[in-house]
Design a protein around this motif. Structure first.
Motif: not given
Length: 357
Positions: A255-257, A259-264, A271-277, A319-329
């Motif tokens: 999912a990191l790369t 295109p269906l998952f374009a943003r976070t 979880t009830g706490r702010p988390a980026r996904a 699908l936890w991911a930071g804003q740079g997820h499309r750069m995953a290798r």
């Protein structure tokens, strides 16, 4: 890099501790062996489960590593709001043919038992998320030769970390994937986090202890940037999710790369706490209504996420991911550390050459 850190790892690269099965011993060992600092995530594990992973990791590497703990949270959740959310999730439970979890199970994440294990069987580094441990806790870790790293998301939080006697502050920018490590969960401040470069600069002017920068970092050039801003090292999470040794579900890695998952987005849906996904169906449908109730919501949704993984449905996963997820290798973790170190060296050379003109 600070001498406190260079004695632990030659490359200024820390593998973020990612709870939920991502940060397995094989991943931490590969990172540490390559000259970074590998981490185990003790969150959501029992004290014995954590101990068994530490034993396994020690059998895989002789290099330093760290273990991360979640601090217990104050009981501020509104039970009525949790009940309303549970009713909203009833359709998910029916769809995945499972039951919702018990929101009241293990509220403190076994914190005291895990600390006892880490004091009896010391590791090189223990890091803390969701607050600042008591001064006596950090002192007790120091007495057994363990360094204490603590996450902060503002300069004010960083000062509290330094006052508690921690050795290193992890400055976590709003770009980071997974849970924001805010010391207090204040719903009114959702979405108002500080970007990493601004945060590192503010923290550098506020504390004297070394800084590890975390948040959206995927390339060696970004490590050079945060080091130029005042950090001693960088902590990368999403970059290691796709690593061969990562324990992340295959759907998460893909999912990191995809295109269906374009943003976070930052969300409380899982979880009830702010988390980026990564934004998926579950996040879109339930994020706007999720209460500020951690860890109650985590326990409530855990069976849903497990069932979604079993069904091969990425639309129901966190699908936890930071804003740079499309750069995953997709590389072996050790090779990724080597590539990042080479990119960092090239970026520093370029900066040096530019400054000489």
């Amino acid at each position: 890099m600070s001498s406190v850190l260079t004695e632990l790892f030659p490359h200024p690269i820390v593998q973020a501790p990612m709870a939920g099965g991502v940060s397995v011993p094989q991943l931490a060992a590969a990172v540490s062996d390559a000259g970074g600092l590998g981490f185990l995530a003790a969150g959501y594990k029992t004290a014995d489960g954590m101990y068994q992973e530490i034993k396994q990791l020690r059998g895989l590497t002789s290099r330093p590593f760290g273990v991360n703990l979640f601090l217990p949270q104050p009981e501020t959740a509104d039970p009525a709001a949790v009940d309303v959310y549970a009713h909203q999730l009833a359709g998910e439970a029916s769809w995945y043919e499972t039951e919702l979890g018990d929101p009241e199970s293990c509220g403190d994440d076994g914190y005291d038992a895990k600390l006892a294990v880490l004091l009896d069987n010391p590791v090189p580094v223990v890091s803390f998320h969701f607050g600042v441990p008591a001064r006596e806790v950090i002192d007790s870790l120091h007495r057994v030769g363990t360094l204490a790293f603590v996450t902060a998301t503002t300069a004010e939080e960083a000062r509290a970390v330094e006052r508690a006697g921690a050795d290193v502050v992890i400055a976590q920018g709003v770009e980071a994937g997974g849970h924001q490590g805010t010391h207090r969960d204040v719903p009114e401040t959702d979405g108002s986090g500080i970007g990493l470069l601004s945060l590192v600069a503010q923290v550098r002017e506020s504390v004297g202890i070394p800084i590890v920068a975390a948040g959206g970092i995927m390339r060696g050039g970004q490590i050079a940037a945060v080091c130029a801003a005042g950090a001693s090292a960088a902590q990368l999470g999403t970059a290691f999710v796709a690593a061969h040794e990562s324990g992340a579900h295959a759907l998460h890695k893909q999912a990191l790369t995809n295109p269906l998952f374009a943003r976070t987005e930052l969300t409380r849906a899982f979880t009830g706490r702010p988390a980026r996904a990564l934004v998926n169906r579950f996040l879109r449908e339930h994020g706007p209504y999720a209460p500020a109730a951690y860890p109650e919501v985590h326990h409530l949704t855990a069976p849903l996420r497990k069932a979604a993984a079993k069904a091969g449905d990425a639309q129901g996963l966190a699908l936890w991911a930071g804003q740079g997820h499309r750069m995953a290798r997709e590389l072996p973790a050790g090779q990724l550390v080597e590539v990042l170190a080479a990119e960092l060296a090239a970026a520093r050379t370029a900066l040096s050459d530019g400054g000489a003109r």
